[in-house]
Design a protein around this motif. Structure first.
Motif, mmCIF file in Angstrom:
data_model
loop_
_atom_site.group_PDB
_atom_site.id
_atom_site.type_symbol
_atom_site.label_atom_id
_atom_site.label_comp_id
_atom_site.label_asym_id
_atom_site.label_seq_id
_atom_site.Cartn_x
_atom_site.Cartn_y
_atom_site.Cartn_z
ATOM 1 N N ASP A 28 23.593 4.113 38.075
ATOM 2 C CA ASP A 28 24.036 4.368 39.452
ATOM 3 C C ASP A 28 25.467 3.851 39.655
ATOM 4 O OD1 ASP A 28 23.631 5.327 42.061
ATOM 5 O OD2 ASP A 28 22.952 3.362 42.771
ATOM 6 N N ASP A 92 27.911 0.556 44.850
ATOM 7 C CA ASP A 92 26.648 0.057 44.293
ATOM 8 C C ASP A 92 26.570 -1.470 44.219
ATOM 9 O OD1 ASP A 92 24.052 0.701 43.417
ATOM 10 O OD2 ASP A 92 24.605 0.383 41.330
ATOM 11 N N HIS A 118 23.548 0.680 48.639
ATOM 12 C CA HIS A 118 22.169 0.758 49.164
ATOM 13 C C HIS A 118 21.392 -0.542 48.960
ATOM 14 C CE1 HIS A 118 20.003 1.794 45.176
ATOM 15 N NE2 HIS A 118 21.225 1.422 44.874
ATOM 16 N N HIS A 119 22.096 -1.665 48.731
ATOM 17 C CA HIS A 119 21.390 -2.945 48.604
ATOM 18 C C HIS A 119 21.161 -3.575 49.982
ATOM 19 C CE1 HIS A 119 22.932 -2.408 44.501
ATOM 20 N NE2 HIS A 119 21.834 -3.047 44.148
ATOM 21 N N THR A 138 23.132 4.615 45.191
ATOM 22 C CA THR A 138 24.483 4.800 45.729
ATOM 23 C C THR A 138 24.922 6.241 45.521
ATOM 24 O OG1 THR A 138 24.992 2.486 45.367
ATOM 25 C CG2 THR A 138 26.877 3.983 45.554
ATOM 26 N N ASP A 171 18.251 5.279 39.031
ATOM 27 C CA ASP A 171 17.769 4.345 40.063
ATOM 28 C C ASP A 171 16.362 4.667 40.573
ATOM 29 O OD1 ASP A 171 19.908 2.613 39.981
ATOM 30 O OD2 ASP A 171 20.164 2.572 42.155
HETATM 31 MN MN MN Z 1 21.991 1.417 42.663
#
Ligand code: MN
Ligand code: 5GP
Length: 335
Positions: A28, A92, A118-119, A138, A171
């Motif tokens: 990713d 990411d 996207h964390h 991401t 992912d």
């Molecule tokens: Mn990722």
């Protein structure tokens, strides 16, 4: 925080842009960086990609991957590129400490900073943010960025689509988790842009070397412990294992997931002795959050079902500490 769509004005004029992604870059990280790189070059920008440490061999086939600048291999070049950048993307990852020393360089520049990630729990360092913890990857967000925020679907081509699909496939482990109607719609679009998903999966997932399978056998046969009382599995690796199997960090990718194949196992821990630290990879099923455990006990973070962190004690003490945590989570793990 400015609306990310406002970036369109900034990106309307050719800029010098640096894309950064996290240490031990995965599919990713590399996929989102290459997709953005191809796209931004099409718009006429000068673009470079920086990652702190080397990318794994299984991504070698990706077009232009050899242009990625690795901090560990060329520190001065990285400093020059960061100094020259007018816009810096964080792809990411959600906190500058995820890019090691490059983070200090980025902190010092007054370049416009953009996070696409996207964390969970993003830090507050970017001028523009597209942060959606519910997104699979991401790469899914890069697709959203180009098609919606830039309103520029016309500029997506097969090379960009393949890079985006790579991050989605890695992912989600081939659409096994973090899926949504939106993700499948995105995937359908990518196939319409010419992505050969069968070929891509073969390139990504069937590229192991003999030593990887032997290592997997060793982990499952000699290094696996199942704690049935807590529905938890642990695999440990020692420094000697790294030497005996001639492996480096990227070679252990995916091993932790095997623990979740055992019925009822809710949490999987892969605990690896590294030269200066002990690295921990955590995975879980369902509502059980390994993100909480990584953050609270191992100075890490990530996602609810996939997180990581580190310990500064010995391997043996780290494993003991991990086991000592389990009673506090027993109710959740056995629910
Ligand atoms: Mn990722
Ligand atoms: P992995 O176990 O594959 O190294 O990482 C799983 C997930 O946890 C990834 O999304 C990664 O970004 C996150 N992660 C891994 N290690 C760390 C860490 O040391 N700190 C933080 N904040 N996240 C991590």
């Amino acid at each position: 925080m400015k609306n990310i769509s406002a970036l369109r004005t900034i990106l309307a004029i050719p800029k010098t842009i640096v894309l950064t992604s996290h240490r031990n870059p995965d599919g990713d990280a590399v996929g989102s960086s290459l997709a953005m790189c191809h796209y931004l070059k099409k718009l006429g920008h000068t673009v470079h990609i920086i990652v702190p440490s080397e990318y794994p061999d299984f991504l070698d086939w990706m077009p232009n991957i050899d242009e990625i600048v690795v901090y560990d291999l060329d520190k001065e070049r990285v400093q020059d590129l960061v100094n020259a950048a007018e816009v810096i993307f964080a792809l990411d990852y959600n906190d500058l400490d995820r890019i090691d020393k490059v983070g200090d360089m980025v902190k010092k520049t007054d370049a416009v900073k953009v996070m696409i990630d996207h964390h969970l729990q993003p830090a507050d360092f970017a001028d523009f943010m597209l942060s959606e913890p519910s997104a699979s990857s991401t790469c899914e967000l890069v697709y959203e960025f180009i098609t919606q925020h830039m309103d520029d679907k016309a500029n997506i081509d097969r090379k960009i689509a393949e890079a985006i699909m790579t991050g989605i496939l890695t992912d989600t482990n081939s659409f096994k988790y973090s899926t949504s109607p939106k993700l499948f719609r995105t995937a359908a679009d990518l196939v319409e842009f010419g992505v050969d998903d069968y070929l891509l999966q073969d390139l990504i997932f069937n590229s192991l070397k003999q030593k990887n399978l032997r290592l997997l056998g060793h982990c499952l046969h000699n290094r696996m412990e199942i704690l049935e009382e807590y529905n938890t599995g642990i695999i440990t690796l020692t420094k000697d294992d790294y030497a005996d199997f001639d492996i480096s960090r990227g070679d252990t990718e995916g091993i932790v997931n095997y623990l979740l194949k055992i019925r009822n196992i809710k949490m999987a821990a892969f605990i690896m002795e590294q030269p200066t630290i002990v690295k921990i990879s955590l995975r879980s099923k369902g509502d059980f959050s390994v993100q909480k455990i990584a953050q609270k006990h191992f100075r890490g973070g990530g996602h609810r079902n996939a997180s990581g962190g580190a310990s500064f004690q010995s391997l043996r003490s780290t494993v003991r500490r991990f086991k000592e945590l389990l009673p506090a989570y027993k109710a959740e793990l056995t629910a």
